[in-house]
Scaffold this motif. Structure first.
Motif, PDB file in Angstrom:
ATOM      1  N   LEU B 175       0.834  -1.204   0.000  1.00  0.00           N
ATOM      2  CA  LEU B 175       0.000   0.000   0.000  1.00  0.00           C
ATOM      3  C   LEU B 175       0.871   1.257   0.000  1.00  0.00           C
ATOM      4  N   VAL B 179       1.017   4.172  -3.064  1.00  0.00           N
ATOM      5  CA  VAL B 179       0.773   5.599  -2.848  1.00  0.00           C
ATOM      6  C   VAL B 179       2.044   6.397  -3.134  1.00  0.00           C
TER       7      VAL B 179
ATOM      8  N   MET C   1       9.497  14.608   7.441  1.00  0.00           N
ATOM      9  CA  MET C   1       9.965  13.562   6.530  1.00  0.00           C
ATOM     10  C   MET C   1       8.851  13.154   5.586  1.00  0.00           C
ATOM     11  N   GLY C   2       9.244  12.578   4.468  1.00  0.00           N
ATOM     12  CA  GLY C   2       8.252  12.306   3.435  1.00  0.00           C
ATOM     13  C   GLY C   2       7.917  13.623   2.801  1.00  0.00           C
ATOM     14  N   GLY C   3       7.458  13.622   1.596  1.00  0.00           N
ATOM     15  CA  GLY C   3       7.256  14.894   0.917  1.00  0.00           C
ATOM     16  C   GLY C   3       5.913  15.516   1.190  1.00  0.00           C
ATOM     17  N   VAL C   4       5.199  15.043   2.195  1.00  0.00           N
ATOM     18  CA  VAL C   4       3.784  15.413   2.240  1.00  0.00           C
ATOM     19  C   VAL C   4       3.370  16.048   3.558  1.00  0.00           C
ATOM     20  N   TYR C  14      -2.712  18.302  -0.767  1.00  0.00           N
ATOM     21  CA  TYR C  14      -1.960  17.199  -1.355  1.00  0.00           C
ATOM     22  C   TYR C  14      -1.856  16.052  -0.354  1.00  0.00           C
ATOM     23  N   GLU C  17      -5.125  14.160  -0.139  1.00  0.00           N
ATOM     24  CA  GLU C  17      -5.313  13.265  -1.281  1.00  0.00           C
ATOM     25  C   GLU C  17      -4.457  12.012  -1.125  1.00  0.00           C
ATOM     26  N   THR C  18      -3.206  12.215  -0.678  1.00  0.00           N
ATOM     27  CA  THR C  18      -2.303  11.084  -0.494  1.00  0.00           C
ATOM     28  C   THR C  18      -2.853  10.113   0.545  1.00  0.00           C
ATOM     29  N   ALA C  19      -3.305  10.675   1.657  1.00  0.00           N
ATOM     30  CA  ALA C  19      -3.838   9.827   2.715  1.00  0.00           C
ATOM     31  C   ALA C  19      -5.079   9.085   2.234  1.00  0.00           C
ATOM     32  N   LEU C  21      -5.788   8.144  -0.839  1.00  0.00           N
ATOM     33  CA  LEU C  21      -5.356   7.052  -1.708  1.00  0.00           C
ATOM     34  C   LEU C  21      -4.931   5.862  -0.856  1.00  0.00           C
ATOM     35  N   GLY C  22      -4.214   6.168   0.232  1.00  0.00           N
ATOM     36  CA  GLY C  22      -3.776   5.105   1.130  1.00  0.00           C
ATOM     37  C   GLY C  22      -4.943   4.348   1.724  1.00  0.00           C
ATOM     38  N   CYS C  25      -6.726   2.101  -0.762  1.00  0.00           N
ATOM     39  CA  CYS C  25      -5.981   0.842  -0.966  1.00  0.00           C
ATOM     40  C   CYS C  25      -6.254  -0.109   0.194  1.00  0.00           C
ATOM     41  N   PHE C  26      -6.229   0.456   1.401  1.00  0.00           N
ATOM     42  CA  PHE C  26      -6.439  -0.379   2.571  1.00  0.00           C
ATOM     43  C   PHE C  26      -7.836  -0.998   2.545  1.00  0.00           C
ATOM     44  N   THR C  29      -8.092  -3.987   0.395  1.00  0.00           N
ATOM     45  CA  THR C  29      -7.657  -5.253   0.991  1.00  0.00           C
ATOM     46  C   THR C  29      -8.711  -5.760   1.970  1.00  0.00           C
ATOM     47  N   LEU C  32     -11.342  -7.631   0.188  1.00  0.00           N
ATOM     48  CA  LEU C  32     -10.930  -8.988  -0.188  1.00  0.00           C
ATOM     49  C   LEU C  32     -10.835  -9.896   1.012  1.00  0.00           C
ATOM     50  N   LEU C  33     -10.528  -9.334   2.168  1.00  0.00           N
ATOM     51  CA  LEU C  33     -10.499 -10.143   3.381  1.00  0.00           C
ATOM     52  C   LEU C  33     -11.897 -10.714   3.635  1.00  0.00           C
TER      53      LEU C  33
END
Lengths: 313, 535, 197
Positions: B175, B179, C1-4, C14, C17-19, C21-22, C25-26, C29, C32-33
């Motif tokens: 994941l 990202v 740290m990290g660009g965000v 930004y 949006e990144t979080a 997307l994370g 994705c989670f 999963t 599917l579990l």
């Protein structure tokens, strides 16, 4: 190590068929092997930079649509050919053979038990006559096993709670090894049996001889007793007439229409299911009233009952 | 950047400068987390290797040699479980992926650094639980087929929960990479300028995120079957053991691409650098990674042709299986075409990369024997399968990992390996590998089933051959690892870009500073512009 | 740290949006579990339709229905909490987070009553396949509810310490998406387990 099997004569019909498919794939594989490894080694040698040599001017080649198209299409076609050949071969391996002698196989940790139509039981030795097809109806009493005869190129997993099948067509007399191919615990690698293929005369003699480890009574006969004893005949007739449930006459191997409109062939698995879980598939036009015989009839009993049902042509 | 500049930075503020347990255990630096993963997974590679040597020793004679059958069964279970769950799945993705994904896309870190550290510690937690299961070691094979796994006396539930945790770590890492790839690319780094390692890792991460939860629930159900007596997989309770196999392979087939795709990515980075040529067919290689990931989800049933699954299903799965071969073939052809008219040098990373292609092609070409129905019936569950997946997994993935370790060693440690020793180790490993495993194809064709502690005398000669091969292989690997240890402490200092690569990790000192780049680079071109004149 | 983790407005957007997307994705999963369990459910229901029908009658529809209402309501309060966070209304945010937590707790309370009753009637996970499915599906879901309560409690603590506001509402958005997912799973589980046709 034995000599290359192609030249050792064919133990069974399936041996030659599988080997032919194998050789076909070997041929295609070798073509690609020499093609790719040849170019790999040729390019590596031809375009190497020797020690002390300045870096050569290398061309800026970034791809070639034509070449890439070729090496998508040609492998696709060859690979499709492998699929088709593999499929045809498989169909032959799995095709039911007419007039087959039926033998039941029970696998348990860690031995094989073979039950002949006359009820004779033999442990770890499957004796069959050469030239005559054999149908193995296999089940396991504990975990999954695998029935594997390398010389016949045949293998089938053996499962608890249901039946799987294998058709043998022996063409050479001799003794062949039967392995358990599906890992089944501590004794897995010791779970061997012999497939003894003898002449028909010898087999007839053996069949008539004193039952070595015999259960004595024939399987179908024991099944008949069980059917009478378990009260099946109260609802199921043997003569084709309709009672509370459908008749048992001519049931085995025939199409059965179900209440939900679908239909199934009454094979071993269907019959076993109908005995253990009668509600699962109800025959059209009959009420779902049959009780389960789970716990009443053991797996061995059910095998015997099915053997009997097969005789009710 | 000149050699001395890089040297000075290396002393001052390389990511390795800070010392102490805490600075590692609580680090949020993707490079340190990557190093932690690499150390952990390589440790388990050696452990699994020692177990393999013991197994080969047992197989030196047909009868009992060293140990009981049960001990042998435990060993092959441990070998499989360790190599798959603790080495090969996390090895390249979590180890090299963590270290190099941000560097290759010009980012300062992954998108969720804290989650990244959490993944590592969940991984360690999973390992602890798995080790706890050793009180009553598993003897089910790494495939855990029911009903055997539901009945055996071993600590299956404990091990299942351990693997569940390891899987969770794998999901969170995947994941994070998805990202990161979407959100943190350097300015100008469009999708079609991405290094192909990133494409491969992206495809890998998708598989990890989608497939792993299915094996997670499978192992939870297996544990529940043992703890609460539920019976989804138990025929005695109306359950279906084949359902377990479907669930298991729905994960475990795609996961072979989690193992191989990253290695393919590493190879794709190495070949252009050492041939001084642009990669041939960039887009085909990039998209073939996605194609492999996609098709990989449709073919699990080819592990079950003789399981009792319906024949129609077998035919469909066989048909679909062959389509994996096409994108895989495209990659191989494109790598070879990249060599054409190059100016090729054979430093150790390149030797391993070429070995990868050589061995992987053998592994790949033996696949159709198992994908074709008629031959699979014979070869399934024999040593042919063992040989096939060792050629793809060890000849492929592990060689890819070795290639990557030699290639990126200067970047990770700031020091060079001894090239002569590296080549010696390569040669011995190559010979040992083929001696050990090629003969297994022959054994398999002659019908020797896998997972046999004892075997018929007719297989004896071949098994002796393989066992001797395993000793040669072990010598090669020991020399290689000795070289790693030596290089880490006493190797010559590395420059920022010893191989003259064009990807972004070479544009920063070796080892890189904590936030990777002094200034985030702006990308104006793809990273494979090696050729000098256009054609 | 990290660009965000910057502080300007664009960087915050930004980061959100990144979080997101994370978390998507989670959630994939997670789907599917549960997907594995839904597959098992489908397989066994097709194989044993009568068993499923007969056994599901033993469940307490009233309690199941009550729980459905409770969870739907909690989704509403969660949505209101997210809206409050976006507007920077801190008091409202805390109130709605607390409501959501209390509703989640009452869901688990009802579940406790229901399962105690099941056990009293000797209905256990090993009783038959239907109850195996019932207990594993609802049990896995209950674990998610507990995890969700952990997330919500963390958010409440952050809110009370003033760490959430108009400029920092990403955690609430993420927590909200997770909570809606947990609800959604139950919306599927309820008819599958309690209302077998």
């Amino acid at each position: 190590m034995s000599s290359f099997p192609l030249f050792s004569g064919e133990a069974a019909r399936t041996t030659g068929e599988v080997d032919a498919v194998f050789l076909f794939i070997v041929a295609i594989g070798l073509f690609f092997f020499f093609l790719t490894q040849g170019f790999l080694i040729y390019f590596a040698v031809r375009y190497r930079r020797r020690k002390g040599e300045p870096e050569a001017e290398t061309p800026q080649i970034t791809g070639s649509g034509m070449l890439e198209f070729i090496w998508v299409v040609i492998p696709s076609l060859l690979i499709l050919a492998i699929f088709v050949v593999g499929w045809w071969g498989f169909r032959d391996l799995e095709r039911p053979l007419p007039g087959a002698m039926e033998i039941n196989v029970t696998a348990r940790q860690w031995l094989w038990e073979f039950t002949y139509p006359d009820g004779r039981k033999v442990i770890n030795e499957l004796r069959i006559p050469v030239g005559r097809p054999v149908k193995l109806t296999m089940t396991s009493t504990d975990v999954i096993h695998g029935f594997y005869v390398p010389d016949y190129r045949l293998k089938q997993d053996v499962l608890p709670g249901r039946y799987t099948y294998l058709w043998l067509q022996p063409e050479k007399t001799g003794t062949f090894v039967i392995f358990c191919s599906q890992y089944c615990g501590t004794g897995h690698s010791a779970m061997l049996a012999n497939l003894v293929v003898v002449t028909p005369e010898e087999f007839a003699r053996w069949e008539k001889g004193p039952a070595e480890a015999a259960g004595g009574e024939s399987l179908a006969h024991r099944g008949e007793e069980l059917v009478e004893k378990s009260g099946c005949l109260a609802c199921h007739s043997l003569d084709g007439s309709r009672k509370v449930g459908p008749t048992l006459k001519g049931l085995f191997g025939h199409q059965v229409e179900l209440s939900d409109g679908s239909s199934v062939v009454a094979d071993e698995n269907y019959l076993k299911e109908s005995i253990i879980d009668p509600g699962a598939k109800i025959v059209k036009g009959f009420p779902p009233v049959m009780p389960t015989f789970k716990g009443t009839l053991s797996d061995d009993d059910i095998t015997a009952v099915i053997a009997y049902l097969k005789t009710l042509k | 950047m000149s050699h001395t500049d890089a040297h000075a930075i290396n002393e001052d503020r390389g990511y390795l400068t800070e010392r102490g347990f805490r600075s590692w255990a609580c680090t949020l630096d993707h490079k340190r987390i990557g190093v932690l993963y690499l150390f952990t997974t390589l440790f388990f590679f050696l452990a699994g290797g020692v177990i393999a040597l013991l197994m080969r020793l047992e197989l030196l004679t047909p009868g009992p040699t060293l140990m009981s059958d049960h001990t042998y069964n435990v060993l092959f279970t441990l070998h499989g479980a360790i190599m798959i769950f603790l080495f090969i799945i996390p090895g390249i993705p979590s180890g090299m992926g963590n270290f190099f994904i941000p560097l290759l896309i010009g980012a300062r870190d992954v998108a969720f650094p804290r989650l990244n550290l959490l993944s590592y510690w969940i991984f360690i937690g999973g390992i602890v639980v798995i080790l706890a299961s050793l009180v009553s070691p598993m003897d089910t094979g790494w495939t855990f087929y029911t009903p055997y796994s539901a009945r055996t006396g071993a600590a299956v539930a404990t091990l299942s929960l351990g693997i569940f945790l390891v899987g969770m770590s794998s999901i969170l890492t995947g994941l994070n990479f998805i990202v990161t790839t979407h959100r943190l690319r350097a300015p100008g780094l469009t999708w079609h300028r991405l290094p192909l390692f990133i494409w491969a890792m992206y495809a890998t991460s998708i598989i990890q995120v989608i497939a792993t939860p299915v094996v997670g629930i499978t192992f939870l159900l297996l544990a529940a079957e043992r703890i609460f007596g539920i019976g989804f997989f138990d025929p005695a309770k109306g359950g279906d053991p084949l359902l377990f196999q479907h669930f298991f392979w729905f994960y475990s087939h795609p996961v072979v691409y989690v193992m191989i795709l990253p290695a393919m990515g590493v190879i794709t980075e190495i070949i252009p650098v050492f041939s001084r040529k642009p990669i041939f067919g960039y887009r085909a290689i990039a998209y073939s990674s996605l194609a492999i990931a996609f098709i990989g989800f449709l073919v699990w049933g080819h592990h079950m042709f003789v399981s009792g699954m319906s024949h129609v299903a077998g035919v469909i799965f066989s048909f679909l299986t062959f389509f994996v071969a096409v994108p895989t073939g495209v990659k191989v052809f494109n790598w070879i075409a990249t060599l054409y008219r190059g100016s090729i040098t054979f430093e150790s990373p390149m030797l391993y990369a070429l070995t990868f292609i050589f061995l992987f092609v053998i592994g790949g070409l033996t696949g159709p024997f198992l994908g074709a129905l008629a031959t699979d019936v014979h070869l399934h569950d024999t040593y042919f399968v063992v040989a096939h997946f060792h050629y793809t997994m060890m000849g492929g993935t592990v060689m890819g990992l070795f290639a990557g370790l030699h290639y990126w060693f200067p970047k990770m440690t700031g020091r060079m390996l001894n090239e002569t020793v590296a080549k010696l180790a390569w040669a011995i490993t190559f010979v040992g590998f083929n001696t050990t495993f090629f003969v297994m194809f022959i054994l398999g064709y002659h019908g020797m089933p896998r997972r046999y502690a004892e075997y018929l005398p007719k297989y004896h000669a071949d098994n002796v051959f393989a066992t001797v091969g395993s000793w040669i292989l072990a010598v090669g690997v020991v020399i290689m690892f000795a070289n790693f240890v030596w290089g880490m402490f006493w190797g010559e200092k590395a420059s920022a870009n010893p191989w003259r690569g064009l990807t972004l990790e070479w544009q920063t000192p070796s080892p890189p500073p904590t936030e990777n780049f002094d200034e985030i680079p702006t990308v104006t071109d793809w990273p494979y512009g090696y050729g000098k004149k256009a054609v | 740290m990290g660009g965000v983790t910057g502080d300007s407005r664009e960087e915050r957007a930004y980061a959100l949006e990144t979080a997101k997307l994370g978390i998507w994705c989670f959630l994939a999963t997670e789907v599917l579990l549960f997907g594995g369990l839904f597959t098992a459910y489908t397989v066994f229901r097709l194989r044993y339709p009568d068993l499923f029908h007969a056994e599901h009658l033993k469940l307490n529809r009233l309690l199941g229905g009550t729980n459905t209402v409770i969870l739907i309501t909690s989704s509403l309060t969660m949505a209101l909490a997210v809206a409050a966070a976006r507007q920077g209304r801190k008091k409202r945010l805390q109130i709605f987070l607390l409501c959501t937590i209390l509703l989640a707790a009452s869901f688990l309370g009802v579940k406790y009553l229901e399962w105690s009753d099941d056990f009293a009637r000797h209905l256990y996970p090993g009783t038959n396949l239907f109850f195996s499915l019932y207990f594993t599906m609802a049990g896995l879901h209950a674990l998610h509810v507990i995890a969700g309560m952990g997330v919500l409690t963390t958010l409440l603590v952050m809110a009370r310490r003033g760490k959430l506001g108009r400029s920092r509402h990403t955690p609430v958005e993420i927590g909200g998406l997770y909570w809606h997912f947990v609800d959604l799973v139950w919306i599927y589980l309820f008819p599958l387990l309690y209302l077998v046709g």
